[in-house]
Scaffold this active site. Sequence first.
Site, mmCIF file in Angstrom:
data_model
loop_
_atom_site.group_PDB
_atom_site.id
_atom_site.type_symbol
_atom_site.label_atom_id
_atom_site.label_comp_id
_atom_site.label_asym_id
_atom_site.label_seq_id
_atom_site.Cartn_x
_atom_site.Cartn_y
_atom_site.Cartn_z
ATOM 1 C CB CYS A 54 38.723 33.629 47.374
ATOM 2 S SG CYS A 54 38.024 34.422 45.924
ATOM 3 C CB CYS A 58 43.821 36.820 42.218
ATOM 4 S SG CYS A 58 42.074 37.030 41.820
ATOM 5 C CB CYS A 61 44.821 36.920 46.112
ATOM 6 S SG CYS A 61 43.722 37.286 47.507
ATOM 7 C CB CYS A 98 37.239 49.848 52.491
ATOM 8 S SG CYS A 98 37.076 48.773 51.047
ATOM 9 C CB CYS A 130 34.455 51.763 50.619
ATOM 10 S SG CYS A 130 35.231 51.005 49.175
ATOM 11 C CB CYS A 190 37.367 52.682 44.812
ATOM 12 S SG CYS A 190 39.026 52.322 45.440
ATOM 13 N NE ARG A 262 40.828 55.564 47.921
ATOM 14 C CZ ARG A 262 40.317 56.474 48.748
ATOM 15 N NH1 ARG A 262 40.878 56.692 49.913
ATOM 16 N NH2 ARG A 262 39.227 57.137 48.416
HETATM 17 N N1 SAM Z 1 37.493 39.508 46.212
HETATM 18 C C1 SAM Z 1 37.291 40.834 45.827
HETATM 19 C C2 SAM Z 1 38.007 41.195 44.546
HETATM 20 O O1 SAM Z 1 38.921 40.510 44.150
HETATM 21 O O2 SAM Z 1 37.616 42.196 43.957
HETATM 22 C C3 SAM Z 1 37.671 41.849 46.889
HETATM 23 C C4 SAM Z 1 38.911 41.645 47.756
HETATM 24 S S1 SAM Z 1 40.487 41.649 46.901
HETATM 25 C C5 SAM Z 1 41.550 41.077 48.185
HETATM 26 C C6 SAM Z 1 40.828 43.389 46.688
HETATM 27 C C7 SAM Z 1 42.118 43.803 46.034
HETATM 28 O O3 SAM Z 1 43.211 43.601 46.900
HETATM 29 C C8 SAM Z 1 42.549 43.063 44.784
HETATM 30 O O4 SAM Z 1 41.883 43.506 43.643
HETATM 31 C C9 SAM Z 1 44.029 43.417 44.701
HETATM 32 O O5 SAM Z 1 44.215 44.570 43.927
HETATM 33 C C10 SAM Z 1 44.413 43.687 46.157
HETATM 34 N N2 SAM Z 1 45.374 42.694 46.651
HETATM 35 C C11 SAM Z 1 45.127 41.424 47.027
HETATM 36 N N3 SAM Z 1 46.244 40.789 47.394
HETATM 37 C C12 SAM Z 1 47.249 41.678 47.255
HETATM 38 C C13 SAM Z 1 48.650 41.614 47.461
HETATM 39 N N4 SAM Z 1 49.245 40.495 47.882
HETATM 40 N N5 SAM Z 1 49.388 42.714 47.223
HETATM 41 C C14 SAM Z 1 48.793 43.859 46.792
HETATM 42 N N6 SAM Z 1 47.483 43.974 46.576
HETATM 43 C C15 SAM Z 1 46.710 42.899 46.790
HETATM 44 C C1 DTB Z 2 43.133 48.064 47.256
HETATM 45 O O1 DTB Z 2 43.404 48.426 46.106
HETATM 46 N N1 DTB Z 2 44.006 47.689 48.151
HETATM 47 C C2 DTB Z 2 43.345 47.237 49.362
HETATM 48 C C3 DTB Z 2 41.864 47.576 49.078
HETATM 49 N N2 DTB Z 2 41.903 48.000 47.709
HETATM 50 C C4 DTB Z 2 40.828 46.562 49.268
HETATM 51 C C5 DTB Z 2 43.614 45.795 49.629
HETATM 52 C C6 DTB Z 2 45.080 45.452 49.711
HETATM 53 C C7 DTB Z 2 45.195 44.032 50.125
HETATM 54 C C8 DTB Z 2 46.597 43.611 50.349
HETATM 55 C C9 DTB Z 2 46.697 42.166 50.690
HETATM 56 C C10 DTB Z 2 46.043 41.780 51.979
HETATM 57 O O2 DTB Z 2 46.218 42.449 53.009
HETATM 58 O O3 DTB Z 2 45.383 40.734 51.998
HETATM 59 FE FE1 SF4 Z 3 39.474 36.138 45.659
HETATM 60 FE FE2 SF4 Z 3 41.738 37.341 46.343
HETATM 61 FE FE3 SF4 Z 3 41.033 37.225 43.800
HETATM 62 FE FE4 SF4 Z 3 39.624 38.790 45.485
HETATM 63 S S1 SF4 Z 3 41.751 39.060 44.895
HETATM 64 S S2 SF4 Z 3 38.816 37.402 43.945
HETATM 65 S S3 SF4 Z 3 39.781 37.568 47.367
HETATM 66 S S4 SF4 Z 3 41.527 35.464 45.109
#
Ligand code: SAM
Ligand code: DTB
Ligand code: SF4
Length: 323
Positions: A54, A58, A61, A98, A130, A190, A262
């Site tokens: 990506c 973030c 992430c 989802c 979702c 959501c 959630r």
């Molecule tokens: N790329 C899209 C976005 O950012 O909206 C969708 C996927 S993103 C992985 C969805 C959500 O996962 C993020 O908004 C964040 O709240 C959660 N997330 C990602 N990495 C995480 C982590 N290490 N711990 C907890 N939540 C995480």
């Molecule tokens: C949300 O708030 N938590 C979920 C779902 N929406 C998409 C994602 C959590 C991701 C945690 C990190 C991972 O497994 O990559």
């Molecule tokens: Fe990309 Fe992860 Fe950020 Fe979603 S949360 S926009 S997958 S870097």
Amino acid sequence: MTEIRNTWTRQEIAEIYNTPVLDLIYQAATIHREFHEVGEVQVCTLLSVKTGGCPEDCAYCPQAARYHTNVKVHKLLEVDEVLGKAREAKDSGSTRFCMGAAWREVRDNRDFDKVIDMVKGVNAMGLEVCCTLGMLTHEQATKLKDAGLYAYNHNLDTSEDFYGDIISTRTYNDRLETLENVRQAKISVCSGGIIGMGEKETDRIGMLHTLATLPEHPESVPVNALVPVEGTPLELQEKVSVWEMVRMIATARIIMPKAMVRLSAGRVRMNLEEQALCFLAGANSIFAGDKLLTTPNPGYVKDSEMFQVLQLKPRPSNKPVHA
Ligand code: SAM
Ligand code: DTB
Ligand code: SF4
């Protein structure tokens, strides 16, 4: 009768958040009983349909291309494979499925057409379908709605003030615009966030304030505890105490009574008693299965044990089943 309000002030939310914790749980549990069936927990399943690579930054992430994590990049999955996973999720008791993609935003290309087919297929199984695909335009939201999309996940993650410390490649306002596009397309919203990223209490309150003062509350509010992943800037963040999860959940429950709250990422580091406190404080949904998107989750065996011990019932779908 508790009234649904979107006029909450920061001050009011801060007072709720800082209520002595046992009293806070009691208040949240009372409101929970007014709006929801006690002991019912919705079981949802996540699937990463496009993983890693990506362009966003973030800080939490593991899927951001710029950090060196163990996540293996994978292009968009095939429709049949995704539908197979959705069927398995349904057979294991999930009512919501989802699909997540590591995209900054949706583009109008063949991949989006494939996602549209995934949405149609999952919807036809009677699941609440979702997606979480990054930013969406109004037209893209409408296309997803027409394909049968039930809900769209798009987290605010934290307060507007702290946002720039976590993400620099998009703004808080970008996030709010997508949420508005989703709402206008009449898709269920959501949106929630993550705690444990180094934010202050006022940032948690600020995020809850933004969510609770939207023209309409999100139907679903995920509360995630940061899952620290090696290679990301937040890899060394300390684990938050369960009381902080409880305060977030209880406050969300009190100020947005109808929402599904959630208990999302972070359950692998919580024991059964800690999760029980979260359900008491108003959480009524979890993600099932041994993986979230890329990180571990408790898995079916542990969760079915938990459901038995706590005498929880899986919550029926919010939409009528027709498959
Ligand atoms: N790329 C899209 C976005 O950012 O909206 C969708 C996927 S993103 C992985 C969805 C959500 O996962 C993020 O908004 C964040 O709240 C959660 N997330 C990602 N990495 C995480 C982590 N290490 N711990 C907890 N939540 C995480
Ligand atoms: C949300 O708030 N938590 C979920 C779902 N929406 C998409 C994602 C959590 C991701 C945690 C990190 C991972 O497994 O990559
Ligand atoms: Fe990309 Fe992860 Fe950020 Fe979603 S949360 S926009 S997958 S870097």
